[in-house]
Design a protein around this motif. Structure first.
Motif, PDB file in Angstrom:
ATOM      1  N   ASP A   1       0.834  -1.199   0.000  1.00 46.20           N
ATOM      2  CA  ASP A   1       0.000   0.000   0.000  1.00 46.20           C
ATOM      3  C   ASP A   1       0.872   1.254   0.000  1.00 46.20           C
ATOM      4  OD1 ASP A   1      -2.755   1.129   0.219  1.00 46.20           O
ATOM      5  OD2 ASP A   1      -1.973   1.940   2.097  1.00 46.20           O
ATOM      6  N   ALA A   2       1.938   1.243   0.799  1.00 39.73           N
ATOM      7  CA  ALA A   2       2.868   2.382   0.819  1.00 39.73           C
ATOM      8  C   ALA A   2       3.564   2.537  -0.526  1.00 39.73           C
ATOM      9  CB  ALA A   2       3.895   2.189   1.933  1.00 39.73           C
ATOM     10  N   MET A   3       3.909   1.425  -1.155  1.00 37.27           N
ATOM     11  CA  MET A   3       4.576   1.478  -2.451  1.00 37.27           C
ATOM     12  C   MET A   3       3.656   2.052  -3.520  1.00 37.27           C
ATOM     13  SD  MET A   3       6.497  -2.215  -2.136  1.00 37.27           S
ATOM     14  CE  MET A   3       6.992  -2.359  -3.842  1.00 37.27           C
ATOM     15  N   ARG A   4       2.369   1.725  -3.453  1.00 34.38           N
ATOM     16  CA  ARG A   4       1.410   2.280  -4.427  1.00 34.38           C
ATOM     17  C   ARG A   4       1.351   3.804  -4.335  1.00 34.38           C
ATOM     18  NH1 ARG A   4      -1.438  -2.370  -2.662  1.00 34.38           N
ATOM     19  NH2 ARG A   4      -1.540  -3.947  -4.329  1.00 34.38           N
TER      20      ARG A   4
ATOM     21  N   SER B   1       7.589   5.268  -9.444  1.00 32.45           N
ATOM     22  CA  SER B   1       8.890   4.780  -8.986  1.00 32.45           C
ATOM     23  C   SER B   1       8.823   3.359  -8.436  1.00 32.45           C
ATOM     24  CB  SER B   1       9.467   5.715  -7.919  1.00 32.45           C
ATOM     25  OG  SER B   1       8.678   5.680  -6.741  1.00 32.45           O
ATOM     26  N   GLN B   2       7.657   2.959  -7.931  1.00 29.26           N
ATOM     27  CA  GLN B   2       7.516   1.619  -7.379  1.00 29.26           C
ATOM     28  C   GLN B   2       6.522   0.761  -8.165  1.00 29.26           C
ATOM     29  OE1 GLN B   2       9.400   0.481  -4.841  1.00 29.26           O
ATOM     30  NE2 GLN B   2      10.435   2.465  -4.819  1.00 29.26           N
ATOM     31  N   ALA B   3       6.063   1.263  -9.305  1.00 26.04           N
ATOM     32  CA  ALA B   3       5.007   0.574 -10.059  1.00 26.04           C
ATOM     33  C   ALA B   3       5.428  -0.826 -10.482  1.00 26.04           C
ATOM     34  CB  ALA B   3       4.613   1.399 -11.279  1.00 26.04           C
ATOM     35  N   SER B   4       6.665  -0.995 -10.913  1.00 23.02           N
ATOM     36  CA  SER B   4       7.120  -2.305 -11.370  1.00 23.02           C
ATOM     37  C   SER B   4       7.139  -3.313 -10.230  1.00 23.02           C
ATOM     38  CB  SER B   4       8.517  -2.187 -11.989  1.00 23.02           C
ATOM     39  OG  SER B   4       8.998  -3.453 -12.394  1.00 23.02           O
ATOM     40  N   SER B   5       7.629  -2.892  -9.069  1.00 22.36           N
ATOM     41  CA  SER B   5       7.657  -3.779  -7.917  1.00 22.36           C
ATOM     42  C   SER B   5       6.247  -4.153  -7.471  1.00 22.36           C
ATOM     43  CB  SER B   5       8.411  -3.123  -6.749  1.00 22.36           C
ATOM     44  OG  SER B   5       9.795  -3.062  -7.023  1.00 22.36           O
ATOM     45  N   VAL B   6       5.328  -3.186  -7.509  1.00 21.14           N
ATOM     46  CA  VAL B   6       3.941  -3.466  -7.136  1.00 21.14           C
ATOM     47  C   VAL B   6       3.339  -4.499  -8.079  1.00 21.14           C
ATOM     48  CG1 VAL B   6       1.612  -2.481  -7.023  1.00 21.14           C
ATOM     49  CG2 VAL B   6       3.536  -1.254  -5.993  1.00 21.14           C
ATOM     50  N   ASP B   7       3.582  -4.329  -9.377  1.00 16.94           N
ATOM     51  CA  ASP B   7       3.036  -5.262 -10.371  1.00 16.94           C
ATOM     52  C   ASP B   7       3.561  -6.679 -10.154  1.00 16.94           C
ATOM     53  OD1 ASP B   7       1.551  -3.284 -11.560  1.00 16.94           O
ATOM     54  OD2 ASP B   7       2.974  -2.909 -13.177  1.00 16.94           O
ATOM     55  N   HIS B   8       4.836  -6.798  -9.801  1.00 15.84           N
ATOM     56  CA  HIS B   8       5.464  -8.108  -9.706  1.00 15.84           C
ATOM     57  C   HIS B   8       5.261  -8.784  -8.349  1.00 15.84           C
ATOM     58  CE1 HIS B   8       7.730  -6.822 -13.321  1.00 15.84           C
ATOM     59  NE2 HIS B   8       7.830  -8.105 -13.545  1.00 15.84           N
ATOM     60  N   TYR B   9       5.188  -7.995  -7.284  1.00 16.48           N
ATOM     61  CA  TYR B   9       5.279  -8.590  -5.946  1.00 16.48           C
ATOM     62  C   TYR B   9       4.086  -8.324  -5.030  1.00 16.48           C
ATOM     63  CZ  TYR B   9      10.110  -8.921  -7.520  1.00 16.48           C
ATOM     64  OH  TYR B   9      11.242  -9.192  -8.241  1.00 16.48           O
ATOM     65  N   CYS B  10       3.075  -7.630  -5.506  1.00 19.09           N
ATOM     66  CA  CYS B  10       1.954  -7.274  -4.642  1.00 19.09           C
ATOM     67  C   CYS B  10       0.642  -7.807  -5.202  1.00 19.09           C
ATOM     68  CB  CYS B  10       1.848  -5.756  -4.483  1.00 19.09           C
ATOM     69  SG  CYS B  10       3.268  -5.006  -3.646  1.00 19.09           S
TER      70      CYS B  10
ATOM     71  N   LEU C   1     -10.796  -5.684  -5.238  1.00 21.32           N
ATOM     72  CA  LEU C   1     -12.089  -6.363  -5.194  1.00 21.32           C
ATOM     73  C   LEU C   1     -12.481  -6.726  -3.762  1.00 21.32           C
ATOM     74  CD1 LEU C   1     -11.869  -8.765  -8.273  1.00 21.32           C
ATOM     75  CD2 LEU C   1     -13.306  -6.739  -8.033  1.00 21.32           C
ATOM     76  N   ALA C   2     -11.544  -7.260  -3.008  1.00 23.17           N
ATOM     77  CA  ALA C   2     -11.836  -7.643  -1.631  1.00 23.17           C
ATOM     78  C   ALA C   2     -12.111  -6.413  -0.776  1.00 23.17           C
ATOM     79  CB  ALA C   2     -10.679  -8.438  -1.053  1.00 23.17           C
ATOM     80  N   GLY C   3     -11.379  -5.331  -1.049  1.00 17.15           N
ATOM     81  CA  GLY C   3     -11.606  -4.101  -0.290  1.00 17.15           C
ATOM     82  C   GLY C   3     -13.006  -3.563  -0.494  1.00 17.15           C
ATOM     83  N   LYS C   4     -13.481  -3.634  -1.735  1.00 17.77           N
ATOM     84  CA  LYS C   4     -14.848  -3.178  -2.015  1.00 17.77           C
ATOM     85  C   LYS C   4     -15.871  -4.084  -1.336  1.00 17.77           C
ATOM     86  CE  LYS C   4     -13.911  -0.923  -6.466  1.00 17.77           C
ATOM     87  NZ  LYS C   4     -14.125  -0.984  -7.941  1.00 17.77           N
ATOM     88  N   ALA C   5     -15.626  -5.392  -1.386  1.00 12.56           N
ATOM     89  CA  ALA C   5     -16.558  -6.341  -0.769  1.00 12.56           C
ATOM     90  C   ALA C   5     -16.604  -6.176   0.746  1.00 12.56           C
ATOM     91  CB  ALA C   5     -16.160  -7.770  -1.133  1.00 12.56           C
ATOM     92  N   ALA C   6     -15.459  -5.870   1.355  1.00  8.85           N
ATOM     93  CA  ALA C   6     -15.397  -5.727   2.809  1.00  8.85           C
ATOM     94  C   ALA C   6     -15.684  -4.305   3.272  1.00  8.85           C
ATOM     95  CB  ALA C   6     -14.018  -6.150   3.298  1.00  8.85           C
ATOM     96  N   GLY C   7     -15.590  -3.346   2.340  1.00 11.14           N
ATOM     97  CA  GLY C   7     -15.763  -1.941   2.721  1.00 11.14           C
ATOM     98  C   GLY C   7     -14.595  -1.428   3.540  1.00 11.14           C
ATOM     99  N   LEU C   8     -13.366  -1.930   3.232  1.00 10.34           N
ATOM    100  CA  LEU C   8     -12.193  -1.579   4.024  1.00 10.34           C
ATOM    101  C   LEU C   8     -11.021  -1.207   3.122  1.00 10.34           C
ATOM    102  CD1 LEU C   8     -12.279  -4.566   6.560  1.00 10.34           C
ATOM    103  CD2 LEU C   8     -12.838  -2.177   7.103  1.00 10.34           C
ATOM    104  N   THR C   9     -10.253  -0.217   3.548  1.00  2.63           N
ATOM    105  CA  THR C   9      -8.978   0.061   2.903  1.00  2.63           C
ATOM    106  C   THR C   9      -7.962  -0.970   3.379  1.00  2.63           C
ATOM    107  OG1 THR C   9      -8.197   1.494   4.687  1.00  2.63           O
ATOM    108  CG2 THR C   9      -9.494   2.535   2.925  1.00  2.63           C
ATOM    109  N   VAL C  10      -6.789  -0.987   2.756  1.00  6.20           N
ATOM    110  CA  VAL C  10      -5.736  -1.919   3.171  1.00  6.20           C
ATOM    111  C   VAL C  10      -5.350  -1.674   4.626  1.00  6.20           C
ATOM    112  CG1 VAL C  10      -3.318  -2.564   2.829  1.00  6.20           C
ATOM    113  CG2 VAL C  10      -4.824  -2.285   0.851  1.00  6.20           C
ATOM    114  N   VAL C  11      -5.174  -0.424   4.986  1.00  9.14           N
ATOM    115  CA  VAL C  11      -4.779  -0.096   6.364  1.00  9.14           C
ATOM    116  C   VAL C  11      -5.873  -0.513   7.341  1.00  9.14           C
ATOM    117  CG1 VAL C  11      -4.225   1.781   7.958  1.00  9.14           C
ATOM    118  CG2 VAL C  11      -3.261   1.783   5.645  1.00  9.14           C
ATOM    119  N   ALA C  12      -7.103  -0.187   7.032  1.00 11.11           N
ATOM    120  CA  ALA C  12      -8.218  -0.540   7.912  1.00 11.11           C
ATOM    121  C   ALA C  12      -8.389  -2.057   8.007  1.00 11.11           C
ATOM    122  CB  ALA C  12      -9.508   0.102   7.412  1.00 11.11           C
TER     123      ALA C  12
END
Length: 359
Positions: free
Chosen positions: A90-93, A98-107, A112-123
């Motif tokens: 989430d911090a990398m996003r 600058s971190q887009a490639s790492s996010v694509d490969h490793y995150c 979809l789950a956030g919308k279903a749960a009504g929660l952000t990653v931090v929450a």
């Protein structure tokens, strides 16, 4: 004559002091201390693993059973995997390109789950902590499905898989916020050729653990260097006799994985002391001597050591949550030596010999 003598003495003195500076080592060495912590120590078993995605097509998940059985008899109370945490991703996003490639490969994508749960990653991460703090001894299937959803929203899909695997087959369905699409993702993940899923999550579920811990760190600054020249320099450094010998040995090991205990033999070889030395000579030791003016090899070694330091720091943080933890740390075999070297410096960590556990 006097002037020449003075110059010689000055040069000799400078060389002597420079040599002293280069040879300096601190008097305080945590690994040399003999005192013990109060209470049971933390224990860490570092399992060096091949990346299962790179194994031959003859690999089947059931071949891991001898490895899982031996690890299970050690009874870890926590499991760490080579994944970047949802909070780190989430911090990398938020760092943008600058971190887009790492996010694509490793995150994993928690959208979809956030919308279903009504929660952000931090929450969602905070909600997972609160849920587990009040977790009953015998949770209902509905509670497990809900926690799986929360872990997916938190960017922790391997922990979500642990909850999914702990459900009876009849309860593995879309309900309690889990959508059909999320259920499909979990089913695919359960069979994906990946050690976090097939060893980490599977063993955690088998041992009655509720989650795994993501300890990787793929957050790095953008280096203003030529990627093509960087790759070429490292390729040249890695073209050495140790690399060739390592390749020959691994090819021979992989050719036998279809035989009884063939994959167990791979794990025994990858966790032997000789593997660490050979890996160093073929990889980071060779890169340190790479002679480019840009210091490409030293850039690479800096990246590697920084990443391993952060990974071990994440492990140490998890151990602090519950002193006396028995942790299984599953990581690519090339990381094992660095993990153990850094962990061995810590007064409240006892290392367990993986070779002995895998016998």
């Amino acid at each position: 004559m006097i002037r020449a003598t003075v110059i010689f003495l000055l040069v000799a003195s400078a060389l002597f002091h420079n040599a002293q500076a280069q040879q300096y080592h601190p008097s305080f060495r945590p690994d040399a201390m003999s005192d013990r912590p109060f209470g049971p120590p933390n224990e860490v078993l570092v399992l060096g693993t091949p990346h299962l995605s790179g194994l031959p097509n003859s690999f089947r998940p059931d071949m891991l059973e001898p490895v899982l059985t031996r690890l299970g008899t050690w009874h870890p109370s926590a499991i760490a995997t080579e994944n970047s945490s949802g909070l780190l991703c989430d911090a990398m996003r938020h760092q943008g390109e600058s971190q887009a490639s790492s996010v694509d490969h490793y995150c994993s994508d928690p959208t979809l789950a956030g919308k279903a749960a009504g929660l952000t990653v931090v929450a969602a991460n905070a909600e997972a902590d609160r849920t587990l703090a009040a977790w009953p001894a015998t949770p209902t299937p509905a509670q497990r499905r809900r926690l799986a959803l929360i872990f997916l929203a938190a960017g922790e899909p391997t922990s979500a898989l642990v909850q999914w695997l702990r459900l009876p087959d009849a309860e593995q369905r879309a309900d309690d916020g889990l959508t059909d699409e999320l259920v499909t993702k979990l089913k695919v993940q359960a069979t994906r050729k990946n050690e976090s899923n097939l060893i980490g999550a599977k063993l955690a579920a088998r041992l009655g653990l509720e989650r795994v811990w993501s300890v990787d760190s793929q957050y790095f600054w953008d280096m203003p260097i030529s990627e093509k020249a960087y790759a070429a320099a490292l390729g040249k450094a890695w073209d050495n006799s140790a690399t060739k010998a390592r390749g020959i040995e691994e090819t021979a090991l992989y050719a036998q994985i279809g035989q009884p205990n063939g994959l167990l033999a791979v794990y025994r070889a990858f966790n032997a002391p000789s593997y660490a030395i050979q890996a160093y000579r073929s990889d980071w030791g060779a890169a340190l001597k790479e002679p480019s003016p840009q210091g490409y090899g030293r850039h690479y070694v800096g990246y590697w050591e920084t990443r391993n330091l952060r990974m071990v720091a994440n492990i140490r943080e998890v151990l602090t949550r519950e002193p006396g933890t028995r942790m299984l740390a599953i990581v690519g075999a090339s990381h094992k030596a660095y993990y153990e070297a850094y962990l061995d410096q810590m007064r409240d960590v006892n290392l367990i010999n993986a070779e002995a556990v895998l016998r």
